[in-house]
Design a protein around this motif. Structure first.
Motif, PDB file in Angstrom:
ATOM      1  N   VAL A  78       0.828  -1.202   0.000  1.00  0.00           N
ATOM      2  CA  VAL A  78       0.000   0.000   0.000  1.00  0.00           C
ATOM      3  C   VAL A  78       0.863   1.253   0.000  1.00  0.00           C
ATOM      4  CG1 VAL A  78      -1.733   1.321   1.269  1.00  0.00           C
ATOM      5  CG2 VAL A  78      -1.914  -1.166   1.149  1.00  0.00           C
ATOM      6  N   GLN A  79       1.965   1.217   0.749  1.00  0.00           N
ATOM      7  CA  GLN A  79       2.802   2.395   0.903  1.00  0.00           C
ATOM      8  C   GLN A  79       3.755   2.613  -0.273  1.00  0.00           C
ATOM      9  OE1 GLN A  79       4.560   1.843   4.795  1.00  0.00           O
ATOM     10  NE2 GLN A  79       2.760   2.652   5.847  1.00  0.00           N
ATOM     11  N   LEU A  81       2.770   3.853  -2.914  1.00  0.00           N
ATOM     12  CA  LEU A  81       2.322   5.191  -3.319  1.00  0.00           C
ATOM     13  C   LEU A  81       2.315   6.102  -2.096  1.00  0.00           C
ATOM     14  CD1 LEU A  81       1.139   6.801  -5.753  1.00  0.00           C
ATOM     15  CD2 LEU A  81      -1.124   6.234  -4.865  1.00  0.00           C
ATOM     16  N   GLU A  83       1.414   8.835   0.693  1.00  0.00           N
ATOM     17  CA  GLU A  83       0.085   9.136   1.224  1.00  0.00           C
ATOM     18  C   GLU A  83      -0.545  10.353   0.549  1.00  0.00           C
ATOM     19  OE1 GLU A  83      -2.149  10.066   5.493  1.00  0.00           O
ATOM     20  OE2 GLU A  83       0.044   9.984   5.393  1.00  0.00           O
ATOM     21  N   HIS A  85      -0.435  11.449  -2.445  1.00  0.00           N
ATOM     22  CA  HIS A  85      -1.025  11.122  -3.746  1.00  0.00           C
ATOM     23  C   HIS A  85      -2.213  10.171  -3.575  1.00  0.00           C
ATOM     24  CE1 HIS A  85       2.283  13.182  -5.586  1.00  0.00           C
ATOM     25  NE2 HIS A  85       3.179  12.339  -5.089  1.00  0.00           N
ATOM     26  N   ALA A  86      -2.102   9.238  -2.618  1.00  0.00           N
ATOM     27  CA  ALA A  86      -3.200   8.301  -2.385  1.00  0.00           C
ATOM     28  C   ALA A  86      -4.462   9.048  -1.959  1.00  0.00           C
ATOM     29  CB  ALA A  86      -2.807   7.278  -1.326  1.00  0.00           C
ATOM     30  N   ARG A  87      -4.303  10.039  -1.102  1.00  0.00           N
ATOM     31  CA  ARG A  87      -5.468  10.798  -0.629  1.00  0.00           C
ATOM     32  C   ARG A  87      -5.963  11.786  -1.695  1.00  0.00           C
ATOM     33  NH1 ARG A  87      -6.817   9.893   4.508  1.00  0.00           N
ATOM     34  NH2 ARG A  87      -5.258   8.967   5.914  1.00  0.00           N
ATOM     35  N   VAL A  92      -5.721   3.395  -3.784  1.00  0.00           N
ATOM     36  CA  VAL A  92      -4.919   2.573  -2.897  1.00  0.00           C
ATOM     37  C   VAL A  92      -4.278   1.459  -3.713  1.00  0.00           C
ATOM     38  CG1 VAL A  92      -6.899   1.112  -2.280  1.00  0.00           C
ATOM     39  CG2 VAL A  92      -4.919   1.200  -0.763  1.00  0.00           C
ATOM     40  N   LEU A 103      -4.479  -1.087  -8.845  1.00  0.00           N
ATOM     41  CA  LEU A 103      -4.754   0.153  -8.125  1.00  0.00           C
ATOM     42  C   LEU A 103      -6.257   0.295  -7.896  1.00  0.00           C
ATOM     43  CD1 LEU A 103      -3.120   2.698  -7.136  1.00  0.00           C
ATOM     44  CD2 LEU A 103      -3.925   3.825  -9.210  1.00  0.00           C
ATOM     45  N   LEU A 139      -6.833   3.907   4.034  1.00  0.00           N
ATOM     46  CA  LEU A 139      -5.774   4.922   4.046  1.00  0.00           C
ATOM     47  C   LEU A 139      -5.470   5.361   5.470  1.00  0.00           C
ATOM     48  CD1 LEU A 139      -6.699   7.167   0.967  1.00  0.00           C
ATOM     49  CD2 LEU A 139      -5.159   5.210   1.071  1.00  0.00           C
ATOM     50  N   TYR A 143      -1.605   4.376   6.477  1.00  0.00           N
ATOM     51  CA  TYR A 143      -0.639   5.462   6.638  1.00  0.00           C
ATOM     52  C   TYR A 143      -0.724   5.965   8.075  1.00  0.00           C
ATOM     53  CZ  TYR A 143      -0.410   5.392   1.542  1.00  0.00           C
ATOM     54  OH  TYR A 143      -0.246   5.009   0.237  1.00  0.00           O
TER      55      TYR A 143
END
Length: 582
Positions: A78-79, A81, A83, A85-87, A92, A103, A139, A143
Motif C-alpha cells: 500500500v505504501q 504510493l 500518502e 497522492h493516495a489521498r 490505494v 490500483l 488509508l 498510513y
C-alpha cells in the motif's frame, strides 16, 4: 502507456435508465458548489446506489470490483504510493505484480488522475473500482501517524536541546499551528481518532517515552527515545485543561474539548506523579455521533424490550453494572434518550458529566468545594424529579438515598462496580443498607461487558484446541452446537494484525421477582442465588458471550476472559463471606 477507456458517467447512467436527465442536471448543478466527483454527488443526493454505480463502472470499463472490507492488504505494498497522492486521487495500491500495479480507485473514470499517477508509479497501472468509504478507512489505518509522531517528537527534542530556548516559551507561546508541540499533539489525537482508541497514555520511563493507545480494550504501544519532551507535553496538556502547571507532586484531573478531523471530542485528563516524571491518561469521548439510542447500544432485541419495560415503570431502582470501560454510561444514556420527554423532569448527578443532553438538568459533583454525591442527591429530591440518574453508587449513603428515592415514587438509574447481576443486589446489602429497603426498591439489574469482535477482513474458520473444547464443554450447558461457526482473525491491516476489530456488548438482565425479593428481605444469599438462576428469562454473561462465539462474532478467548472476570467474584465467595448473616 496503457490506453485508458473513456466514458461519460452521467450519459452512461441516463442511457442505462439508472437516473433521469433531470437528476443528472440537478447533480451537475450541485457539483459546481460542492466540488465533488459526479459519481459521489449522485450517491450523496440519493439518485443512485453506490453498489449499483460501482457494478456498472466495473462492467463498462472491464475492470474488477474489489471489496476492500475482505481484501488482504500488505502495508508495504500500500505504501508504494506516497500518502499525499493516495489521498489526493482517492486510490490505494492493492497488489504489486511483475506485470503491473493493481490500483483500487473510487473513481476509475478519472483519466487525468490515472495519467498523473502513472508518472509516479513506474510499472503499468491496472485499475480496479472500490467503495470510497472503505478506501478512506484503509488509508487511515495504513498510513499510520506513528512515523509522523516520531518525527515531530524528534523536532521538539531538538528545540529543547538549544540552550537559548526556554521551555515555558515553547509551551505557552505555542499558539501557531506550526509549532512542534501543537503539531505533535494534533497527530497524537488524529491517530487516536483513526484507530478508535478510547484512551491515550503518556508515560515517561527512565530513558524513553511511551505513548500507548487503548484500542478495543487492549493497549498498543509506541516507544520514543526523546524522553525530554514528556515534560513539554504534560505542561501543554495541563494548560489546555486549566490545571496548575507548577504542581507536579499531586495528581490532577481536568478536561478540554477540541475538533479533530471533523470529530468533536471531549478529553478527560488525569495526571499522576510517577518515578520519572508525570504520567498522563486521557479518556477520548467522541461526541460526533451523539448519544446512541437504546436499540443501538448492542443489546439483543429481547433484552431491549425487557429493559424498556423496566425503565418506564413509575418508580424503582435499576442498576447497570460492570467494570470500568464496559459501556455502562452508554447504556444509561441510551435509556435517558428514550425517557427524555417534555412530561418528565430528569436530573443526573455525575462525576464527570460525559454527555450533554437537552432538557435534562445535569449536575457535576465537585468534592473539593463540598459538593459531593450525598449533598447533591439530597438537593435533587427537593427539585421534584420524575427520573434520577446517579453516576455511581459509591457508598452506603448514596445507596440508601437512591433506594429511598426509588421507594418514594422516583425512577432511579445508577451504576455499580460489580461483576454480574446476581452479586449486585447482594453488594447493596453488604454495603450496610437495610435488606428490606433493597428488596422493596430494586427492580432490575443489567450486567454488561465489551468483547472484541473477530475482524471481518481476516476471519477464518477455527478448529478448537483441547483447552477450548474443555471450556466449551463446561459452558455449553444445553447449547446446541450443531451449527457452530467458530472463527478467528488471522491478523491484517484493518485490525493492526490483532485479529479483532471493534467490540460488541455482552449483557445479562435480572428482573427482581417475588422469590428474589423475599430472599433479600431474609438476607439469604443462597436463596437469592437459587431464585435468580431459576428465573426462566435469566441467562448469565458467560452464556450470552458463548452465543456470540458460536455465531463467529467473537472468539472463545474473549468468552474465557468474560467468564474469568465473573468467576473472580463468585456467588460462593460472597456466601462464605456473609455466611454468618444466615
Amino acid at each position: 502507456m496503457v490506453e485508458r477507456k473513456r466514458i461519460r458517467l452521467g450519459d452512461l447512467l441516463v442511457a442505462q435508465q439508472l437516473i433521469t436527465q433531470e437528476q443528472l442536471e440537478s447533480a451537475l448543478g450541485a457539483q459546481k458548489n460542492t466540488g465533488r466527483k459526479l459519481g459521489r454527488q449522485l450517491i450523496e443526493m440519493g439518485f443512485v446506489e453506490e453498489n449499483t454505480l460501482l457494478t456498472l463502472l466495473s462492467k463498462q470499463l472491464e475492470i474488477p470490483f474489489v471489496d476492500l472490507k475482505h481484501f488482504r492488504f500488505e502495508r508495504e505494498v500500500v505504501q508504494i504510493l506516497p500518502e499525499v497522492h493516495a489521498r489526493r486521487y482517492r486510490v490505494v495500491v492493492l497488489q504489486d505484480d511483475p506485470d503491473g500495479i493493481l490500483l483500487g480507485m473510487s473513481d476509475p473514470t478519472d483519466i487525468f488522475g490515472l495519467d498523473e499517477l502513472q508518472k509516479i508509479i513506474t510499472k503499468p497501472i491496472k485499475p480496479a473500482v472500490v467503495r470510497e468509504s472503505e478506501l478512506l478507512d484503509v488509508l487511515d489505518s495504513t498510513y499510520s501517524r506513528a512515523s509522523e509522531i516520531a518525527s515531530l517528537a524528534e523536532q521538539l527534542d531538538d528545540e529543547l536541546e538549544e540552550e537559548s530556548v526556554d521551555l515555558s516559551d515553547i509551551i505557552t507561546d505555542a499558539t501557531d499551528s506550526d509549532a512542534p508541540i501543537v503539531k505533535l499533539l494534533q497527530k497524537i489525537f488524529e491517530e487516536a481518532i483513526n484507530t478508535r482508541a478510547s484512551d491515550v497514555h503518556i508515560e515517561p520511563d527512565e530513558h524513553v517515552l511511551r505513548i500507548r493507545q487503548r484500542i478495543d480494550g487492549v493497549l498498543v504501544e509506541q516507544v520514543m527515545n526523546e524522553k525530554r519532551i514528556a515534560g513539554a507535553l504534560v505542561v501543554r496538556l495541563k494548560l489546555m485543561s486549566n490545571l496548575d502547571i507548577s504542581e507536579k507532586r499531586l495528581p490532577q484531573d481536568g478536561r478540554f474539548n477540541l475538533k479533530v478531523k471533523n470529530h468533536n471530542i471531549d478529553v478527560r485528563l488525569s495526571t499522576m506523579p510517577v518515578q520519572f516524571g508525570e504520567s498522563v491518561v486521557m479518556r477520548i469521548l467522541d461526541h460526533t455521533e451523539g448519544v446512541r439510542p437504546l436499540n443501538k447500544v448492542g443489546m439483543p432485541e429481547h433484552y431491549v424490550n425487557q429493559f424498556r419495560h423496566v425503565i418506564t415503570r413509575p418508580h424503582g431502582l435499576v442498576l447497570v453494572t460492570g467494570p470500568t470501560g464496559s459501556g455502562k454510561t452508554t447504556t444509561l444514556y441510551g435509556a435517558l434518550s428514550e425517557l427524555n420527554t417534555s412530561e418528565k423532569k430528569i436530573i443526573t448527578v455525575e462525576d464527570p458529566v460525559e454527555y450533554r443532553l437537552p432538557r435534562i438538568s445535569q449536575v457535576q459533583v465537585h468534592e473539593k468545594i463540598g459538593l459531593d454525591f450525598g449533598l447533591v442527591l439530597r438537593a435533587t429530591l427537593r427539585q421534584d424529579p420524575d427520573i434520577l440518574l446517579i453516576g455511581e453508587i459509591r457508598d452506603a449513603e448514596s445507596a440508601e438515598i437512591a433506594l429511598r428515592a426509588a421507594m418514594t415514587g422516583h425512577m432511579v438509574l445508577s451504576t455499580l462496580h460489580t461483576n454480574d447481576a446476581v452479586t449486585s443486589a447482594l453488594r447493596l446489602v453488604d454495603m450496610g443498607v437495610d435488606p428490606f429497603l433493597v428488596a422493596s426498591s430494586l427492580k432490575a439489574i443489567v450486567a454488561q461487558r465489551l468483547v472484541r469482535k473477530v475482524c471481518e477482513s481476516c476471519a477464518e474458520p477455527h478448529e478448537l484446541d483441547a483447552q477450548e473444547q474443555s471450556l466449551l464443554r463446561r459452558l455449553q450447558k444445553g447449547h446446541s452446537l450443531e451449527n457452530k461457526n467458530f472463527k478467528k482473525g488471522r491478523g491484517c491491516i484493518h485490525c493492526f494484525n490483532s485479529g479483532y476489530r471493534g467490540r460488541i456488548g455482552v449483557f445479562e438482565l435480572l428482573e427482581i421477582n417475588t422469590e428474589m425479593a423475599n430472599a433479600l428481605r431474609d438476607n439469604s444469599v443462597r436463596k437469592f442465588n437459587d431464585a435468580a438462576h431459576a428465573h426462566p428469562q435469566y441467562r448469565p454473561l458467560g452464556a450470552s458471550a458463548l452465543d456470540l462465539a458460536i455465531e463467529g462474532v467473537t472468539t472463545l478467548e474473549e468468552v474465557l476472559r468474560v467468564t474469568a472476570e465473573v468467576e473472580d467474584e463468585s456467588i460462593a465467595d460472597i456466601a462464605d463471606a456473609t455466611g454468618a448473616a444466615e
